[in-house]
Structures are given as structure tokens and as C-alpha cells.
Scaffold this motif. Structure first.
Motif, mmCIF file in Angstrom:
data_model
loop_
_atom_site.group_PDB
_atom_site.id
_atom_site.type_symbol
_atom_site.label_atom_id
_atom_site.label_comp_id
_atom_site.label_asym_id
_atom_site.label_seq_id
_atom_site.Cartn_x
_atom_site.Cartn_y
_atom_site.Cartn_z
ATOM 1 N N GLU A 369 0.794 -1.242 0.094
ATOM 2 C CA GLU A 369 -0.129 -0.242 0.000
ATOM 3 C C GLU A 369 0.811 1.242 0.071
ATOM 4 O O GLU A 369 0.808 2.222 -0.721
ATOM 5 N N MET A 370 1.914 1.186 0.815
ATOM 6 C CA MET A 370 2.819 2.239 0.942
ATOM 7 C C MET A 370 3.379 2.828 -0.436
ATOM 8 O O MET A 370 3.664 3.798 -0.867
ATOM 9 N N SER A 371 3.856 1.452 -0.936
ATOM 10 C CA SER A 371 4.517 1.657 -2.049
ATOM 11 C C SER A 371 3.581 2.099 -3.126
ATOM 12 O O SER A 371 4.171 3.065 -4.091
ATOM 13 N N ARG A 372 2.407 1.820 -3.094
ATOM 14 C CA ARG A 372 1.473 2.253 -4.361
ATOM 15 C C ARG A 372 1.229 3.837 -4.022
ATOM 16 O O ARG A 372 1.181 4.607 -5.066
ATOM 17 N N MET A 373 1.117 3.966 -2.706
ATOM 18 C CA MET A 373 1.070 5.695 -2.676
ATOM 19 C C MET A 373 2.192 6.497 -2.769
ATOM 20 O O MET A 373 2.284 7.726 -2.420
ATOM 21 N N GLY A 374 3.260 5.680 -3.040
ATOM 22 C CA GLY A 374 4.531 6.507 -3.514
ATOM 23 C C GLY A 374 5.412 6.832 -2.324
ATOM 24 O O GLY A 374 6.437 7.693 -2.043
ATOM 25 N N ALA A 375 5.892 5.621 -1.669
ATOM 26 C CA ALA A 375 6.867 5.800 -0.527
ATOM 27 C C ALA A 375 8.048 6.257 -0.930
ATOM 28 O O ALA A 375 8.920 6.696 -0.311
ATOM 29 N N LYS A 376 8.650 5.902 -2.241
ATOM 30 C CA LYS A 376 10.124 6.230 -2.500
ATOM 31 C C LYS A 376 10.087 7.899 -2.814
ATOM 32 O O LYS A 376 11.227 8.092 -2.815
ATOM 33 N N SER A 377 9.057 8.457 -2.720
ATOM 34 C CA SER A 377 9.085 10.127 -2.906
ATOM 35 C C SER A 377 9.558 10.612 -1.578
ATOM 36 O O SER A 377 10.095 11.580 -1.522
ATOM 37 N N LEU A 378 9.114 9.787 -0.691
ATOM 38 C CA LEU A 378 9.872 10.348 0.727
ATOM 39 C C LEU A 378 11.362 10.059 0.726
ATOM 40 O O LEU A 378 11.972 8.995 1.222
ATOM 41 N N LYS A 379 12.146 10.989 0.109
ATOM 42 C CA LYS A 379 13.577 10.745 -0.156
ATOM 43 C C LYS A 379 14.452 10.233 1.060
ATOM 44 O O LYS A 379 15.190 9.282 0.938
ATOM 45 N N ILE A 380 14.493 11.330 2.231
ATOM 46 C CA ILE A 380 15.324 11.105 3.143
ATOM 47 C C ILE A 380 15.126 9.807 3.962
ATOM 48 O O ILE A 380 15.870 9.107 4.272
ATOM 49 N N PRO A 381 13.885 9.506 4.659
ATOM 50 C CA PRO A 381 13.683 8.486 5.273
ATOM 51 C C PRO A 381 13.896 7.024 4.237
ATOM 52 O O PRO A 381 14.346 6.053 4.842
ATOM 53 N N MET A 382 13.722 7.051 3.087
ATOM 54 C CA MET A 382 14.029 6.229 2.086
ATOM 55 C C MET A 382 15.498 5.658 2.057
ATOM 56 O O MET A 382 15.872 4.459 2.190
ATOM 57 N N PHE A 383 16.029 6.961 2.271
ATOM 58 C CA PHE A 383 17.572 6.752 2.074
ATOM 59 C C PHE A 383 18.137 6.144 3.438
ATOM 60 O O PHE A 383 18.881 5.148 3.508
ATOM 61 N N PHE A 384 17.729 6.538 4.475
ATOM 62 C CA PHE A 384 17.989 6.044 5.707
ATOM 63 C C PHE A 384 17.584 4.694 5.914
ATOM 64 O O PHE A 384 18.394 3.923 6.543
#
Lengths: 639, 472
Positions: A369-384
Motif C-alpha cells: 500500500e505504501m509503495s503504491r502511494m509513493g513511498a519512494k518519494s519520501l527521499k530522506i527516510p527512504m535513504f536512511f
């Protein structure tokens, strides 16, 4: 070693670490329920103070001040002496630093995460209570004191899991955690009583001394150690008492980060490390510990492979990593186990806090669900989160690599290659499920239809509205933890030297033997990551894992190997159906029955006797004389 | 002869003379009578306190003055003061008879004081009879003549029978050893203790005190007398008279008991029966005073348990218990007097709503009943603890166990009384109970004393210990 003066700077610092959070708890609960800002400020302030004193202790004792122990007699009964105080040796100081650092960061993070929660003050009160109990646990010089605070952190865990008590599943999860850990604690208590009855003393230093260990017969030693290990199983959620931890994810995410991954569940491993010499004295017990650690690690790795709930994945991973630590310790690697404890605390807290950001943002726990809503656009947490997952998977140069390699090295030193094989499989699985999650988040794929609505956080009542200030507050702890995760691995030598100078030499010695081990470790995690890439990350992949292709296996993993079902059955049929029923019947028929009949008998005989007293005076006097006459006659038989 | 040793007795003799004079006048008002009595009682307490530490013998060694007797005299003086302090209404006694009431109370107190010092069989007998006769008339002295006669006659018949038995015992002992000085008997008795005439004589001698204390089988008078006499008289009998009985019991047993196996066995049997009988009968009572009477019988059993240990610890426990009974029983009866409207004997149900009518009295009643049941932190707990410990030290485990079971039974009816006072809703009147200010002060003082001695009993225990040393 033992000082009796309260003026010792280290002892004072220890008191300043453990006491203020308790005071904060009391003050918040009594006076600051309605003052959100003051409550948070007080909790974070005392937490900061604890952090400062812990760091002061680390610096002071790191630069060569010998270990200090302060004790005062608390209870004396016959030849049993129970003391209370604080012990400051490398083990406790390291754990103290881990606890205070993570406590502080999580509390800062919570400013953002919990900002709109109506129970904000209560949350900080519980957090402060937990911090006080946990630091006091770490500082305990005797097993009994440790046990007291062990139970108190259990209480804090119960309160925080069920923090959103209006949610039925949360209060149920709190109860489950409480009851299941209590099972282990009963064993722990029995183990302590065995030791107490044989030694009359529960001082940890003395328990670890060679003289005391030799004084115990091997059978008693093994029994007491295994009973204490029961407590560790409960607290660190090892097999077979592991199912409470995934459910404990019902609590707020910062709580999961603090209690249920980094610190409280690690208390079990900490206890193992604390009593390491005592445990080492019994090879049977060590084998059992090794087996339990291994089973827990492998079982929960498989569960993590199929979970769609981001927090559950990390929960399974926590159990698995704790199992891994126990494997390391049980294989004789004191430094390996404690070092993995330290690194794990860092990256697992980071994983949870990053996940918290996602959950906060998208209001769901489902990774698809998160992925569908665009989780990778949250760059900083994604990076961490990628950094943290890499550390968990054991990719160099992140911290997990160093500690994992240490444990694998220790396992390779064992006679039976089976343990090393298990460790290797565990490492591959760990790498696989961490990157599975990362790839799912990064690549919104085709597997959307099956979105599991049941694992959406229904936290609408706790409105996760976000503003820039709260995200900034949540970001700082992430940054700090990421720095720790990246850098701490390089301090491995200093760490092991401080913790145990002799062990460093051993480790270096062992390293010469198996120079291929680092390559093996890297190879393992890369292959695990590749596997995940093939199934989830590759362009055009179906995002269906190998375990998910076989319904039987998938069900087995997703249902936690049916452990909950088995426990439920046992509970219903053996405990409720058998033991409880027998006890209830006994209570009703035997105990109540006998008491009731005694009471009824007393009342009835009272009525009869008082009726006898209603006669006329002649009869009364006559009976008095007759009784005196009989008593007089009795003297002829007695004389 | 050193008259200072005889100070308290002389003082109370004077008080008796004063009231004798007053009772022959007609012009003295009820109030004046009351305050005269009250003031003389207060002075009496002071006199007894002053002569607490004197020591010596009088009247050709028939009368011994030591800490033991003086401590009991002080208790008796305090008891008399307490009783007189609640006599401000004296509802059930005719106004014109008030001087006689005080006269008899003072006479009885004087006789009991002399009883605690008496170490000569005839002196003991005379003191005992003097106090008993004062009480017989006191019981008779009430407005409702018919009840008065009935009750007093029953009381007198039981008392006269007990004295007869006691005299028979004196005769037997005197026949064996031609001496009636306790000091002589102490030396001779242990050698002949196994002879039936001596052991039976001892038992019969004790019967007189059994009667006073309300021990089985001479306990029959208690419920009837408690119920039938004026509330104030009952208070006197339940407190002051019991203290005196305990005093003389301890002295007799300590001096001439001589560790006779027979006597100990008999006392064990009597003690068990007394406490069990008292507690069981108390359960079935509806009348508050009858209930307290049976409770008194049970407490006599506990005291006997301490005495039959025949060890200093046991005697200390018994002395301590005398204080306990004095304070706790008095508190209960004070409540009885307060809730009784026209001087009648109140039923347990009449307590209903007491906690709203007078919270202070309800609290005092609760503490007193808890104390009687032996619940900490009241003085009653310390008393029971001392006696049970002494018995355990003598190895009477079974006896202590039976006593414990009895304590549980007793808790039942004490709680029934409390339930009435705290939980039961009154049927009609719920107007507040008028408690005059001095009584409020007195009640508060009692509450504080009951709890304080319960928490810090050491001073009193030490005093009792020191007193008991003079017995040997």
C-alpha cells in the motif's frame, strides 16, 4: 571493587542516571497530565541528563577508571542477604549508553510522531518510567534488584503496547505480552530461588566468580542456569515464547523502536551477557541456549519473508537477531554477542523510526500500500531505511557486517558445523527479507490487488497530521542513528578491548584461522540481496516471493508456524479445561465448602449453647458444682 | 507503721465517707454529685500515680505494697474515673439514689484495690466479699425494681456459691498447712502439690476468682447481670471489676501455683472451654450488652491462657491484657451508654446509622472492636501477641491454635456489630447523636491511646515486666 561511600563520582552519576526519569514519571502522572509541553520537556530533559551522565561514565571508565560497585544491605533474613545498589563495569556502562541514547532519540522523535495524540503526557510519563526502570536494571549489582526492574520494564512494556487501550487489539496485545513474558519470569524467579537457597546470595559478581561456580553441583548449576534462561526466552521473545513480540507492534511505532527492538527485549540478551561466566560453566545449558537461539532465528526469518506489515517484518527480524546474539553468546563469544546487541540497537531503532515516518505519512502498515502511494518519494527516510536495511543484512561497511561476522566467526569455532550452517542460512534469509521490503517500497508493482486491509493502522483517532516542524523533529534522530550505523562498526576493536581485554586476543587469534570468513559473510548478504532483487526488484518481476508461490509454505510462515493456534488450543483444553477447572472446583467445593460448613457449625452451635444458658439459676448452679466436682475427681487420676 | 504505703486506700476510704455523708443529706443536686465524684476520681488517679513506686508490707505482713499492686491500683483508679465520667446522665438510676451509686462504686474500688495487695487468705476473702457485695447492691440499684431484684439475686446466688466453694478450698489448704499467709504457703505447697487435698484445695480456692473473672463454669451470671443492670454498672463490672480479678488471679497462681501439672491441665481445659463457649454464644446474641458479656467470657479465656503459662512472660501478657480489656471494653460500653435512650439495654440493630449520627463514636467503636478481635495496630493486637507468644514459648501450640480459631470466630460477631454501625440504614431516626464536648475529648483520647499503645507498646510492656518481677 566495592565502595561504600555515596560520594564516589561514578556512583553519583549512576544515581543521576536512574533516578530522574522516575521522578519525571511521578511528576507527570501527578501534576502534568494536562500540560503537554511541560510533560514532554520534563521527560526529555531528564532523559538528556541520563544521557549526559551515561556518556560521562563511558568516558571516565573508558579511560581506565576501574569498575565500581556500590551496595547497601536491603534485606537480611537469617543467612540470606539481599543488597541494592549500582554496579559500573564495562558491560553495564555500554548497555547504559545504548539505552540512554536510544531513549533520548526516541523521545525527541516522539515529539513529532505523537504530537497530536490526546495521551501525549501519559505517553511521556510511561517513557520516563521505562527509562528509569531500564537504566536501573542495567545498573543492578544483584539478581534480585535486576529482577525487580526486569518486571518494571515488563510493566512499562505492557502499558505502552496497550497505550491506545481503546483499541481492542492493542489492549489484547498488551495482555498477551504481559502474560507470555511472565511465564518466562516465573522460571527466572525459580532459578534465582535455586541459586539463593544454595548460595544465600544473589550478587552478580559473586555468582560469576569461579569459587561460587565450583561450589555448585553440576546438576544444580545447569538447572538454575536453564531456569534463568527461561526468563531470557520470555523477555527476548525466543522460541517458544516468541509470539508476543509481533503482536506488541500494536503500540506506537517509537515504542516499538525503543522497547521492542532496541532495549527492553535486549534485556534478556543483556542478562545472558551479565551472567556469562555462570552460563559458560554449564556446557549443557550453553548447548540448549545455542539451540533455542538458532531455532528462534530461523523460524522468525521465515515469518519475516512473507509478512506484508512493515512493523511485523522488523519485529520478526528483531527476534531473529536476538536469537543470533544468543547464538553468539552461547557459542562463547561474549564480545560478539554484546557487540551485535549494540549495533543492532542502532540500526533496528533506525529501521523502526524510518518505518514510523512512512506509517505516519501514509497511515498504513502495509508495505504494498505504501509503495503504491509513493513511498519512494519520501527521499530522506527512504535513504536512511536503505542504510539500516543494509546494516541489518550485513553489507559492509555498515555496522551489522562487523558484528555479524564476529558471531559467524564464533560459530565456525564450534565442533559441530551445523551451527555455522544455520548461521549462514540465517544470514541469507535476513538479507533476503530486508531487501524484499526495500525493493517492494522502491518499486510499486503489480501485486496491488491483494492489499491486505486488515493491517492498515486504524489510527484515524490519533490523527497523524504532519507539518514541517514535526518531520524535522523526526528527522534529526534518524540522521544521528544513521551516522551511528555507518560508523560504529569501525570501533569494533576499541569496543572489544574495553569490554574484555582477554577476549580481543582470542578473537584476533581466531581471525587468523579463518581468513575467508569476511568474504563468506559478504557473499551471503549479497546473494540474499540478489535473490530479493530477482523476485522483487527486477523490472517486470511479479513481486511474489518463492515462499509465497507455495500456499502451504506461505500459510505456515504467515501463521507463524501455527504457534498461536497451538497455544490457543493448549490454553483452552489444558489450562482452562483442565487445570483451571480443577482449581475452581476445588475452590468451590473443598475450600468454600469447608469454610462455609465451619461457619455454619459455629453459628448453629452458638445458638444451641446460648439457648442452654437460658435456663433457671438452679440448673446453672447445679451444673457449675457438677463440673467442679468432676474436675476435683480428675485430680485422683492425675496425681 | 508506714501510712504512706496505704495512701490510695486511705484516700478512697475518705471518698467513701464523703458519699456516705452525702447520701444521708437530701439537698445535694444530681450535678453536684456527679462533679464531686468526677473530681474525687481524678484526684484518686493522681494519688495512685504518686504512690506507684512505693514498696513495703503492712498489717503484720498480710498486706503487700509493691509495683505490681500499685500498677493495678492505678488501673483501677483510671477505670473508676472512666466509669464515673460516663455517669453524667445515669438515666436508669433514680435521682435520689445517685449518692448511693457513687458510694458503692467507691467502696467496690477500694475493696478491689485492697484485693490487689492482699497476701493473706482471710484478707483476700474479706476484700473479695466487700467488692462483691457492693456490686450486688449496685446491680439492684435501678429504677426498674423488678429487673433489679431479679438480676441482683441471680448474681448474688452465683457469687455466694462461688465464695462457698472458695472458702472450702481455703479450709482444705489451711487444714493441710496451718497457715493462711501466702508467704508460708509458697514454701510449703510445692512439696505437697501432688496430694489431692492440696491440689483440690487450690482449684476450689481459684473458683472464687473464676466467678469474678467470669470463667467457666462460674460464668453464668455474666450475660444476665450485664443485660439486667444499669448500663453504667455494667461498665464498671466489665472493666474495673475484671482488672481486679485478673490481678488477684495472677498473684494467686504465681505464688502458690507451683507448676502443678494437675492445675495446669485443669486451667488449660477451663481456658479452652471458656473462650470457645464465650465466642460461640456471642454469635447468637441480639442484645448488645449480652454480646459484650459473652465477649468478656471469651477474653477471660485468653487471660487464663496467659496465666496458666506460669512464666513471667505469661504474667506480663496477662497484666498487659488487663489494660487492654479496661480500655477497649470501656470504649464499647461508652458507645452503649450513648446510644441508649432511656437507659435501656440496646440491641445490636440500634447501632444502625451510627457512623452518620456520630462519626467519632463509630470510629471509637470500630477501633475498640478491632482491638478486641486483636487486629493491629491496636492495643488489642499487642495484648494477644504477648499472651500467644508466651504460650508458644511454653510449647502449647495446640492451645494457641485453638485460641486463633476463636479469634476468627470472634471476628465474625465483632464485624456484625460494625456492620450494624456502619452499613445498616436506620429505620426511623437519623438525627445526630448529641455527644457533649468533654466526652468528645475523652473519646479522642481513647482512640489515640488505643492506637498509640498498639504501635508503641514497649513502655507498657516494660512496666508490666517490672511489676511482674515483684510477684516472685
Amino acid at each position: 571493587m566495592t565502595t561504600t561511600a555515596f560520594t564516589h563520582p561514578s556512583v553519583l552519576a549512576a544515581v543521576l542516571t536512574a533516578l530522574p526519569p522516575f521522578l519525571a514519571f511521578v511528576l507527570i502522572m501527578l501534576f502534568l497530565q494536562r500540560h503537554r509541553v511541560l510533560a514532554a520537556a520534563l521527560a526529555i530533559g531528564t532523559s538528556g541528563l541520563s544521557l549526559c551522565t551515561a556518556v560521562y561514565l563511558l568516558v571516565r571508565h573508558g579511560s581506565g577508571v576501574p569498575a565500581v560497585q556500590y551496595q547497601a544491605e536491603w534485606l537480611v533474613s537469617g543467612n540470606i542477604k539481599i543488597s541494592a545498589g549500582a554496579v559500573l563495569d564495562p558491560t553495564s556502562i555500554f548497555m547504559l549508553c545504548v539505552v540512554t541514547v536510544i531513549c533520548f532519540l526516541v523521545q525527541v522523535y516522539s515529539l513529532g510522531y505523537m504530537a497530536k495524540d490526546p495521551g501525549f503526557s501519559r505517553y511521556y510519563a510511561y517513557m520516563a518510567f521505562f527509562e528509569g526502570a531500564m537504566t536501573a536494571l542495567v545498573l543492578s549489582p544483584s539478581l534480585l534488584q535486576l529482577y525487580v526492574f526486569w518486571e518494571l520494564v515488563g510493566l512499562a512494556s505492557y502499558l505502552l503496547i496497550g497505550f491506545w487501550y481503546e483499541k481492542f487489539s492493542a489492549s489484547e496485545a498488551g495482555k498477551k505480552a504481559f502474560v507470555m513474558t511472565r511465564l518466562g519470569d516465573v522460571a527466572f524467579l525459580l532459578g534465582m530461588l535455586v541459586l539463593l537457597s544454595h548460595l544465600g546470595n544473589l550478587d552478580i559478581n559473586e555468582l560469576n566468580s569461579a569459587g561460587v561456580i565450583n561450589a555448585l553441583s553440576p546438576g544444580v548449576l545447569t538447572m538454575s542456569v536453564l531456569l534463568i534462561f527461561g526468563g531470557i526466552i520470555g523477555k527476548s521473545a525466543q522460541f517458544p515464547l516468541l509470539t508476543w513480540l509481533p503482536d506488541a507492534m500494536e503500540g506506537p511505532t517509537p515504542v516499538s523502536a525503543l522497547l521492542h527492538s532496541a532495549t527492553m527485549v535486549a534485556a534478556g540478551v543483556f542478562l545472558f551477557a551479565r551472567l556469562f561466566p555462570l552460563f559458560s560453566a554449564s556446557s549443557t545449558a550453553m548447548s540448549v541456549c545455542l539451540a533455542i537461539g538458532t531455532i528462534s532465528m530461523l523460524l522468525t526469518s521465515t515469518m519475516a519473508m512473507v509478512s506484508r506489515d512493515i512493523k511485523k517484518v522488523w519485529a520478526y527480524s528483531t527476534i531473529s537477531q536476538l536469537g543470533f546474539m544468543i547464538m553468539g553468546l552461547a557459542a562463547g563469544g561474549f564480545v560478539a554477542g554484546t557487540f551485535h546487541l549494540t549495533t543492532h540497537a542502532g540500526f533496528k531503532a533506525l529501521l523502526f523510526l524510518c518505518s514510523g515516518v512512512f506509517i505516519h505519512h501514509y497511515n498504513t502498515n502495509d508495505i504494498f500500500e505504501m509503495s503504491r502511494m509513493g513511498a519512494k518519494s519520501l527521499k530522506i527516510p527512504m535513504f536512511f531505511i536503505i542504510i539500516a536495511a543494509a546494516a541489518l543484512a550485513g553489507i559492509p561497511p555498515f555496522s551489522g557486517f562487523f558484528s555479524k561476522e564476529l558471531i559467524l566467526m564464533q560459530l565456525s569455532g564450534l565442533d559441530n558445523p551445523l551451527w555455522l550452517a544455520a548461521g549462514v542460512i540465517g544470514a541469507i534469509l535476513t538479507s533476503y527479507y530486508s531487501f524484499r521490503l526495500i525493493f517492494i517500497l522502491l518499486r510499486p508493482g503489480a501485486n496491488m490487488g491483494a492489499a491486505d486491509r486488515s493491517i492498515r493502522t486504524n489510527s484515524n483517532t490519533h490523527g497523524h497530521h504532519h507539518d514541517s516542524r514535526s518531520e524535522w523533529l523526526m528527522g534529526l534522530p534518524l540522521l544521528f542513528l544513521a551516522l551511528v550505523t555507518v560508523s560504529i562498526g569501525f570501533f569494533q576493536d576499541q569496543f572489544s578491548h574495553l569490554l574484555s581485554p582477554e577476549a580481543t586476543a582470542d578473537a584476533a587469534h581466531a581471525a587468523e584461522h579463518i581468513s575467508w570468513l569476511p568474504f563468506l559473510a559478504v557473499g551471503l548478504c549479497v546473494s540474499g540481496a540478489l535473490w530479493a532483487w530477482v523476485e522483487y526488484g527486477r523490472r517486470g518481476s511479479a513481486q511474489i516471493g518463492i515462499a509465497e508461490r507455495l500456499p502451504v509454505i506461505r500459510a505456515l510462515f504467515a501463521e507463524r508456524w501455527y504457534m498461536d493456534k497451538i497455544y490457543r488450543w493448549l490454553l483452552d483444553h489444558v489450562i482452562y479445561g483442565g487445570v483451571s477447572r480443577a482449581c475452581a472446583t476445588n475452590d468451590k467445593k473443598v475450600i468454600d465448602g469447608s469454610l462455609d460448613s465451619f461457619a455454619r457449625g459455629a453459628v448453629d452451635s452458638g445458638k444451641i449453647l446460648s439457648k442452654l444458658h437460658m435456663t433457671n439459676i438452679q440448673a446453672k448452679l447445679m451444673s457449675a458444682f457438677v463440673i467442679i466436682l468432676l474436675l476435683a475427681l480428675y485430680s485422683f487420676f492425675e496425681a | 507503721m508506714n501510712w504512706t504505703l496505704f495512701q490510695p486506700e486511705l484516700y478512697y476510704f475518705m471518698v467513701v465517707m464523703v458519699f456516705l455523708t452525702v447520701s444521708m443529706l437530701n439537698s445535694v443536686s444530681v450535678k453536684t454529685n456527679y462533679y464531686t465524684a468526677l473530681i474525687s476520681a481524678v484526684i484518686g488517679v493522681a494519688v495512685c500515680t504518686m504512690s506507684l513506686r512505693v514498696n513495703g508490707t503492712l498489717f503484720y505482713n498480710t498486706y503487700r505494697v509493691d509495683l505490681y499492686s500499685q500498677l493495678f491500683k492505678l488501673m483501677l483508679a483510671v477505670g473508676m474515673f472512666l466509669v464515673i465520667s460516663v455517669c453524667n446522665k445515669l438515666k436508669s438510676v433514680d435521682d435520689s439514689r445517685h449518692p448511693e451509686f457513687y458510694l458503692l462504686v467507691a467502696t467496690a474500688t477500694l475493696a478491689m484495690m485492697m484485693l490487689t495487695s492482699a497476701v493473706h487468705l482471710l484478707t483476700i476473702y474479706i476484700c473479695l466479699e466487700l467488692s462483691s457485695y457492693s456490686l450486688y447492691i449496685l446491680v439492684f440499684l435501678r429504677k426498674d425494681q423488678e429487673t433489679g431484684v431479679n438480676t441482683a439475686l441471680k448474681y448474688f446466688l452465683t457469687g455466694a456459691s462461688a465464695s462457698a466453694v472458695m472458702l472450702f478450698g481455703f479450709a482444705l489448704v489451711y487444714g493441710k498447712f496451718p497457715s493462711i499467709y501466702l508467704a508460708d504457703l509458697v514454701e510449703s505447697i510445692p512439696r505437697f502439690i501432688d496430694q489431692p487435698s492440696v491440689s483440690i484445695g487450690m482449684l476450689l480456692m481459684l473458683c472464687g476468682f473464676f466467678f469474678k473473672l467470669g470463667v467457666f463454669p462460674f460464668h453464668f451470671w455474666l450475660p444476665d447481670t450485664y443485660e439486667g443492670s444499669a448500663n453504667e454498672t455494667t461498665t464498671f463490672i466489665a472493666t474495673v471489676s475484671k482488672v481486679a480479678a485478673i490481678a488477684i488471679m495472677i498473684r494467686m497462681v504465681a505464688l502458690i501455683g507451683g507448676n502443678s501439672v494437675y492445675l495446669i491441665k485443669v486451667l488449660i481445659g477451663i481456658s479452652v472451654i471458656t473462650m470457645t463457649l464465650g465466642n460461640l454464644c456471642a454469635i447468637a446474641q441480639q442484645d448488645l450488652k449480652r454480646l459484650l458479656a459473652y465477649s468478656s467470657i471469651a477474653h477471660a479465656g485468653y487471660v487464663l491462657l496467659g496465666i496458666l503459662c506460669m512464666s513471667p512472660n505469661g504474667y506480663t501478657g496477662a497484666v498487659f491484657y488487663a489494660v487492654t480489656i479496661l480500655l477497649l471494653k470501656f470504649t464499647c460500653f461508652m458507645v452503649v451508654i450513648s446510644i441508649s435512650k432511656k437507659g435501656e439495654s440496646p440491641s445490636v440493630d440500634q447501632l444502625a446509622g451510627l457512623h452518620r449520627r456520630s462519626p467519632l463514636l463509630a470510629l471509637a467503636l470500630m477501633l475498640a472492636l478491632f482491638g478486641l478481635a486483636g487486629i493491629p495496630p491496636t492495643i488489642g493486637f499487642s495484648g494477644k501477641l504477648l499472651i500467644f507468644t508466651a504460650a508458644m514459648n511454653n510449647g502449647y501450640f495446640l492451645l494457641v491454635f485453638i485460641a486463633m480459631v476463636n479469634v476468627v470466630i470472634s471476628l465474625y460477631y465483632y464485624l456484625l456489630v460494625l456492620k450494624a454501625a456502619y452499613l445498616k440504614e436506620p429505620v426511623d431516626d437519623i438525627q445526630p447523636l448529641h455527644v457533649p464536648f468533654p466526652q468528645k475529648v475523652l473519646t479522642t483520647a481513647l482512640i489515640i491511646t488505643i492506637v498509640t499503645i498498639g504501635i508503641f507498646p514497649t513502655y507498657l510492656i516494660d512496666l508490666a515486666d517490672a511489676a511482674v518481677k515483684y510477684l516472685m
